[in-house]
Design a protein around this motif. Sequence first.
Motif, PDB file in Angstrom:
ATOM      1  N   TYR A  13      42.689  30.048 -14.549  1.00  0.00           N
ATOM      2  CA  TYR A  13      41.787  30.088 -15.705  1.00  0.00           C
ATOM      3  C   TYR A  13      40.528  30.769 -15.177  1.00  0.00           C
ATOM      4  O   TYR A  13      39.730  30.138 -14.488  1.00  0.00           O
ATOM      5  N   ASN A  38      46.020  13.390 -13.915  1.00  0.00           N
ATOM      6  CA  ASN A  38      45.263  14.234 -14.819  1.00  0.00           C
ATOM      7  C   ASN A  38      44.672  15.437 -14.076  1.00  0.00           C
ATOM      8  O   ASN A  38      44.070  15.283 -13.029  1.00  0.00           O
ATOM      9  N   GLY A  39      44.877  16.633 -14.598  1.00  0.00           N
ATOM     10  CA  GLY A  39      44.297  17.821 -13.988  1.00  0.00           C
ATOM     11  C   GLY A  39      45.137  18.422 -12.874  1.00  0.00           C
ATOM     12  O   GLY A  39      44.715  19.363 -12.211  1.00  0.00           O
ATOM     13  N   ALA A  40      46.354  17.891 -12.668  1.00  0.00           N
ATOM     14  CA  ALA A  40      47.192  18.380 -11.576  1.00  0.00           C
ATOM     15  C   ALA A  40      47.749  19.778 -11.869  1.00  0.00           C
ATOM     16  O   ALA A  40      48.081  20.532 -10.952  1.00  0.00           O
ATOM     17  N   GLY A  41      47.854  20.121 -13.160  1.00  0.00           N
ATOM     18  CA  GLY A  41      48.391  21.438 -13.512  1.00  0.00           C
ATOM     19  C   GLY A  41      49.716  21.354 -14.267  1.00  0.00           C
ATOM     20  O   GLY A  41      50.422  22.364 -14.398  1.00  0.00           O
ATOM     21  N   LYS A  42      50.050  20.170 -14.792  1.00  0.00           N
ATOM     22  CA  LYS A  42      51.325  20.004 -15.505  1.00  0.00           C
ATOM     23  C   LYS A  42      51.354  20.857 -16.778  1.00  0.00           C
ATOM     24  O   LYS A  42      52.302  21.615 -17.011  1.00  0.00           O
ATOM     25  N   SER A  43      50.308  20.713 -17.584  1.00  0.00           N
ATOM     26  CA  SER A  43      50.278  21.493 -18.833  1.00  0.00           C
ATOM     27  C   SER A  43      50.209  22.982 -18.534  1.00  0.00           C
ATOM     28  O   SER A  43      50.834  23.798 -19.225  1.00  0.00           O
ATOM     29  N   THR A  44      49.463  23.323 -17.495  1.00  0.00           N
ATOM     30  CA  THR A  44      49.366  24.738 -17.118  1.00  0.00           C
ATOM     31  C   THR A  44      50.743  25.289 -16.763  1.00  0.00           C
ATOM     32  O   THR A  44      51.093  26.424 -17.121  1.00  0.00           O
TER      33      THR A  44
HETATM   34  N1  LIG Z   1      41.351  25.979 -20.828  1.00  0.00           N
HETATM   35  C1  LIG Z   1      41.011  25.759 -19.536  1.00  0.00           C
HETATM   36  N2  LIG Z   1      39.982  26.442 -18.991  1.00  0.00           N
HETATM   37  C2  LIG Z   1      39.635  26.240 -17.719  1.00  0.00           C
HETATM   38  N3  LIG Z   1      40.246  25.388 -16.889  1.00  0.00           N
HETATM   39  C3  LIG Z   1      41.275  24.681 -17.381  1.00  0.00           C
HETATM   40  C4  LIG Z   1      41.714  24.838 -18.730  1.00  0.00           C
HETATM   41  N4  LIG Z   1      42.757  24.018 -18.929  1.00  0.00           N
HETATM   42  C5  LIG Z   1      42.955  23.382 -17.762  1.00  0.00           C
HETATM   43  N5  LIG Z   1      42.078  23.775 -16.832  1.00  0.00           N
HETATM   44  C6  LIG Z   1      42.003  23.306 -15.431  1.00  0.00           C
HETATM   45  O1  LIG Z   1      43.242  23.569 -14.817  1.00  0.00           O
HETATM   46  C7  LIG Z   1      43.656  22.466 -14.048  1.00  0.00           C
HETATM   47  C8  LIG Z   1      44.999  21.988 -14.522  1.00  0.00           C
HETATM   48  O2  LIG Z   1      44.888  21.502 -15.842  1.00  0.00           O
HETATM   49  P1  LIG Z   1      46.137  20.976 -16.677  1.00  0.00           P
HETATM   50  O3  LIG Z   1      47.270  21.884 -16.464  1.00  0.00           O
HETATM   51  O4  LIG Z   1      45.681  20.780 -18.070  1.00  0.00           O
HETATM   52  O5  LIG Z   1      46.412  19.581 -15.974  1.00  0.00           O
HETATM   53  P2  LIG Z   1      47.363  18.389 -16.444  1.00  0.00           P
HETATM   54  O6  LIG Z   1      48.132  18.831 -17.634  1.00  0.00           O
HETATM   55  O7  LIG Z   1      48.222  18.119 -15.256  1.00  0.00           O
HETATM   56  O8  LIG Z   1      46.458  17.241 -16.751  1.00  0.00           O
HETATM   57  C9  LIG Z   1      42.558  21.428 -14.175  1.00  0.00           C
HETATM   58  O9  LIG Z   1      41.722  21.535 -13.059  1.00  0.00           O
HETATM   59  C10 LIG Z   1      41.829  21.809 -15.409  1.00  0.00           C
HETATM   60  O10 LIG Z   1      40.467  21.461 -15.306  1.00  0.00           O
END
Ligand SMILES: Nc1ncnc2c1ncn2[C@@H]1O[C@H](COP(=O)(O)OP(=O)(O)O)[C@@H](O)[C@H]1O
Lengths: 237, 391
Positions: A13, A38-44
């Motif tokens: 990002y 939380n914040g591990a990168g699962k959704s990413t």
């Molecule tokens: N839209 C975004 N812009 C900037 N950073 C992001 C965004 N979405 C997620 N992040 C960062 O990317 C990392 C992984 O996020 P995410 O994949 O949402 O984690 P999870 O789903 O495991 O909780 C985190 O550090 C989060 O802060």
Amino acid sequence: MSLLSLTDVHSYYGHIHALKGVSLTVEQGEIVTLIGSNGAGKSTTLRTISGMMRPRQGQIQFAGREISRMEPHAVVLDGLGHVPEGRGIFPKLTVRENLEMGAFTVNDPVAVRERMDYGFELFPRLKERLGQYGGTLSGGEQQMLAIARGLMMNPSLLMLDEPSMGLAPVLVELIFDIVKILNDKGTTILLVEQNALMALSVAHRGYVLQNGEIVVSDTAANLRSNESVQKAYLGMS
Amino acid sequence: MKHFLSAINVRELLRPLGQLLLFSLGSAVVLSAIVLTLALVLDQTTVGQHLHGRYNVSLYTYTLVNLPQVVIDGLTIGFVYAAIALGYTMVYGVLEFINFAHSEIFAVGAFVGVEILIALDNTGILRGASLGMAYAYLIFAIVMGMAAAGALAVTVERIAYRPLRGAPRLVPLISAIGVSFLLQDVIRLVEGLTTGQFNRIMPTFGNFDQRLNLGRFALGEANIALGISVKSIIVITSAVLMLVGLNYLVNATRIGKAIRAVAQDRPTASLMGINVNRIISLTFLVGGLLGGAAGVLYALKFTRIDAFVGFFPGLKAFTAAVLGGIGNLTGALLGGIVLGMLETFAGSYLGVFTMGAAGSEYKDIFAFSILIIVLIFRPQGLMGENVGQKA
Ligand SMILES: Nc1ncnc2c1ncn2[C@@H]1O[C@H](COP(=O)(O)OP(=O)(O)O)[C@@H](O)[C@H]1O
Ligand SMILES: [Mg+2]
């Protein structure tokens, strides 16, 4: 060959390095779970697979095709369904219209009808809410709608991002039961969860993600008995 | 055939017609009541005496006699505003972005239509044309104006807005203002090089300038004539057709559902297999088509156009969109009609009510004051909400 495979995938990002070389595979017919705090990168990871984000490096193969440079609407056509984090219900479309949106790529009206009926079979509650705006549903109903909508395109792989988030325990049970039913009927599932205990109870295999890197990967049974996993994610000490 | 008919959602065809009728009648009735009341009150004052001295009629009678024409003129311009306003509101509803170049897209539509008719006129075929052919030529000019404006709108989005989509909101806005000036100058340049003229005049042909007399009726000593020019009928009819068509597209088709989905949640819409960029292009296309048609209709009604012809109608239509609730399709219709009526009423009656102190040249101040007042009490506009919602 695996239905889905990621090889050394890096996503950003802006300057934030969110995925640092993720590799994983999902075989046809499996339930694979991706757990992590939380914040591990699962959704990413899911966003990168479905094309909502473009990886800066690495390969993503789905059903024998390289999809890492494809737009999300094209990835969908290959049979990859993604129920996003937060459910992504269209608040000002009715329940019926939300379901129809899920079948946007389906041209056969008979198939659309059948799949909608199947959705009602899984979640009878939705049928009572057909004419209601998506935004007026309760959290649980929205999650049901999101899953039913995800099934409208009859995906060969369904990716679910934290389907249990914010739901009452009874509903969490229901959602995980549905995941199992879908899998029994042949849908391969990639399940992202913070509720590691539940996720590992339905999954065949699992990956643990930490700070954008896969730190452990094993069968669900082994992960459940893995001490560090128990400590970090299963709330045992 | 039967199957084909059953696939048409009649309700979605009738509903906007009902709304248009309601908005037209409603604003006509309200404004008429206001001016008649004012006339009655002012009749006994110096204002009434002043008018009586000049025309030998009471202010009330004067007001009443002029009313039908004012309403018809107000509706005509109101429908043009509504058609332009839909372009602003569609784009805003989907992108939350104000396409300031829309006024020039309207102007390009007007120019293409008028230039085609001038070219036809120069060959002499317009003058000899039968009535049927005259309409065919006009429709051809409108369609070409629409096509040019639609293509231009899509191109502008592709070149000037899409690359800026991730940027802060102010950036594409400035780009739009830049495109607006650029297009104005391009029109001026092209017109200057090819025709050497600043103004272009819509050729006179067909029966468009005729007035249809719908009858006269006596009211006291006054004789009220009800008439409408053919032009006005054409403008109103075309606008109604477009508004109903657009409503149908958005509310009753698969593509319309996709437009609403994209307006509500772009990332999720893409996960449904919707090509978001294509829907955004389509939104600009539809807005451009409506704007282009409105441009040719505007030229038909007001005859003379120049490179800046888009500025005021564009500003008014934008105002109408905000007044109705920007992003809301029904709101654009309401806002357009209300604004067109307001300014026409003000333009017609301000002069006599103020004994000439504030003539019709002040109508815009008046209309915009109303806008400001409405927005103070209802910042979200009369209808609020947005495009994503079923109108
Ligand atoms: N839209 C975004 N812009 C900037 N950073 C992001 C965004 N979405 C997620 N992040 C960062 O990317 C990392 C992984 O996020 P995410 O994949 O949402 O984690 P999870 O789903 O495991 O909780 C985190 O550090 C989060 O802060
Ligand atoms: Mg997440």
